[in-house]
Write a protein that holds these residues in place. Structure first.
Motif, PDB file in Angstrom:
ATOM      1  N   ARG A 244       0.846  -1.235  -0.028  1.00  0.00           N
ATOM      2  CA  ARG A 244       0.159   0.103   0.006  1.00  0.00           C
ATOM      3  C   ARG A 244       0.761   1.228  -0.002  1.00  0.00           C
ATOM      4  NH1 ARG A 244      -5.430  -1.371  -0.937  1.00  0.00           N
ATOM      5  NH2 ARG A 244      -6.138  -2.889   0.117  1.00  0.00           N
ATOM      6  N   ILE A 246       1.763   4.869   1.216  1.00  0.00           N
ATOM      7  CA  ILE A 246       1.691   5.729   2.082  1.00  0.00           C
ATOM      8  C   ILE A 246       2.377   7.123   1.956  1.00  0.00           C
ATOM      9  CG2 ILE A 246       1.448   3.808   4.077  1.00  0.00           C
ATOM     10  CD1 ILE A 246       4.259   4.090   4.825  1.00  0.00           C
ATOM     11  N   LEU A 266       3.710   8.416  12.271  1.00  0.00           N
ATOM     12  CA  LEU A 266       2.767   7.874  11.561  1.00  0.00           C
ATOM     13  C   LEU A 266       1.672   7.489  12.124  1.00  0.00           C
ATOM     14  CD1 LEU A 266       5.661   7.195  10.339  1.00  0.00           C
ATOM     15  CD2 LEU A 266       4.339   6.021   8.469  1.00  0.00           C
ATOM     16  N   ASP A 267       0.300   7.459  11.569  1.00  0.00           N
ATOM     17  CA  ASP A 267      -0.913   7.058  12.174  1.00  0.00           C
ATOM     18  C   ASP A 267      -1.477   6.086  10.989  1.00  0.00           C
ATOM     19  OD1 ASP A 267      -1.347   7.709  14.852  1.00  0.00           O
ATOM     20  OD2 ASP A 267      -1.698   9.851  14.110  1.00  0.00           O
ATOM     21  N   LEU A 268      -1.418   4.645  11.138  1.00  0.00           N
ATOM     22  CA  LEU A 268      -1.447   3.819  10.031  1.00  0.00           C
ATOM     23  C   LEU A 268      -2.881   2.967  10.196  1.00  0.00           C
ATOM     24  CD1 LEU A 268       1.895   2.593   9.386  1.00  0.00           C
ATOM     25  CD2 LEU A 268       0.734   4.297   7.887  1.00  0.00           C
ATOM     26  N   ASP A 269      -3.820   2.948   9.228  1.00  0.00           N
ATOM     27  CA  ASP A 269      -4.736   1.972   9.413  1.00  0.00           C
ATOM     28  C   ASP A 269      -4.439   0.507   8.953  1.00  0.00           C
ATOM     29  OD1 ASP A 269      -7.331   0.447   9.069  1.00  0.00           O
ATOM     30  OD2 ASP A 269      -8.212   1.942   7.814  1.00  0.00           O
ATOM     31  N   ARG A 270      -4.322  -0.221  10.094  1.00  0.00           N
ATOM     32  CA  ARG A 270      -3.861  -1.624   9.909  1.00  0.00           C
ATOM     33  C   ARG A 270      -4.591  -2.480   9.142  1.00  0.00           C
ATOM     34  NH1 ARG A 270      -6.680  -4.878  13.582  1.00  0.00           N
ATOM     35  NH2 ARG A 270      -8.120  -3.790  14.942  1.00  0.00           N
ATOM     36  N   TRP A 273      -3.962  -3.520   5.408  1.00  0.00           N
ATOM     37  CA  TRP A 273      -2.824  -4.696   5.051  1.00  0.00           C
ATOM     38  C   TRP A 273      -3.204  -5.948   5.598  1.00  0.00           C
ATOM     39  CZ3 TRP A 273      -1.398   0.379   6.418  1.00  0.00           C
ATOM     40  CH2 TRP A 273      -0.554   1.005   5.373  1.00  0.00           C
TER      41      TRP A 273
END
Length: 304
Positions: A244, A246, A266-270, A273
């Motif tokens: 993905r 980013i 970073l704030d990631l939408d898990r 993945w």
């Protein structure tokens, strides 16, 4: 209480009379390099600033003239405010600071009076290729649920950053089997959580032992101040076999010996993945198994 403005002539009169204290409020290394003759030093950035001034000026009725870096810097005004609140009754601020003194051709004392150093560390890129130092690099993750949060670490295996014009590209590899929890350290639950994270519920490290972050574009942010991110990064992150794109802001800072530190949050939408465990977007009746989708990552990569 507003500060009284002072001129360079007021400084001269103060140093000649000896009845006023001229106070340089910049860091001691800057004071050692260049300062107004006869000035004393107490750095306004240090938590002991008022303690230092108390030694230099035990009489709070004594007149004090403070100066700093001049236009664009609040050092002298901040120092005057602290002194007023501490009970010093006669504080003035040199308008224009040290540059105003120098611009009038007045003398300076110090070890580098003829040099005028940059106000902040300058990023000088002397290499075409930088290599990550995994032992000195850190990645801290934070996951959350209604009951609170868990934090931990993840180790970097290797990484490179390659200059391309004014920007960079690069590739970094994270060791997913190194994922560790820190907030439960010393308890039986620490191993339970770490095994849970390594399982197919989360990162499935037996099948996907690494995560890669390929930086496809890392462009400088024009005129970024020293305390804000100075690069905009676009990358492809591959986790659990899913790639993905980013984007995030990063801070590339100079270190000693031509090394660099790359820092970012970073704030990631898990779930992007395929890390779906506990997500209400994919499961119902989760009860206390709800886990928030967003994961925070704070990283600092040392490069040489």
């Amino acid at each position: 209480m507003p500060s009284t403005p002072a001129s360079t002539e007021d400084i001269l009169a103060a140093t000649q009379s000896g009845r006023q204290i001229v106070l340089d409020v910049l860091p001691p290394e800057h004071f050692e390099a260049r300062h107004i003759p006869g000035a004393r030093n107490a750095c306004v950035y240090e938590v002991t600033f008022l303690d230092q001034v108390a030694v230099l000026a035990p009489d709070k009725t004594a007149p004090i003239i403070v100066y700093g870096a001049g236009e664009g810097s609040l050092d002298a005004v901040t120092a005057a405010g602290k002194l007023h609140r501490a009970g010093y009754a006669n504080v003035a601020v040199l308008h224009g600071g040290l540059p105003a003194w120098k611009a009038e051709g007045k003398p300076l004392e110090g070890t580098k009076t003829d040099e005028w150093e940059p106000a902040h560390p300058v990023l000088e890129l002397r290499k075409a290729r930088y290599t990550a130092v995994p032992a000195e690099s850190t990645l801290i993750w934070t996951g959350r649920n209604a009951g609170g949060r868990h934090t931990g670490t993840l180790a970097m295996r290797e990484g490179t950053l390659i200059r391309e014009g004014e920007g960079f590209r690069g590739l970094f590899t994270l060791a997913m089997d190194s994922i560790a929890n820190t907030d439960l350290a010393g308890t039986d639950l620490q191993a339970v959580l770490e095994n849970h994270l390594k399982s197919d519920d989360f990162f499935f490290v037996s099948h996907f032992p690494t995560c890669t972050v390929e930086i496809t574009d890392m462009a400088p942010v024009p005129d970024a101040p020293a305390t804000l991110p100075n690069f905009r990064v676009t990358a492809v992150m591959t986790l659990r076999g899913v790639a993905r794109e980013i984007a995030f802001d990063a801070h590339l800072c100079p270190l000693a010996e031509d090394r660099l530190a790359l820092m970012a949050h970073l704030d990631l939408d898990r779930t992007l993945w395929g890390v779906l465990y506990g997500s209400a977007r994919f499961f119902k009746y989760l009860s206390y198994h709800i886990v928030h989708d967003m994961v925070s990552v704070d990283l600092r990569v040392v490069l040489e």
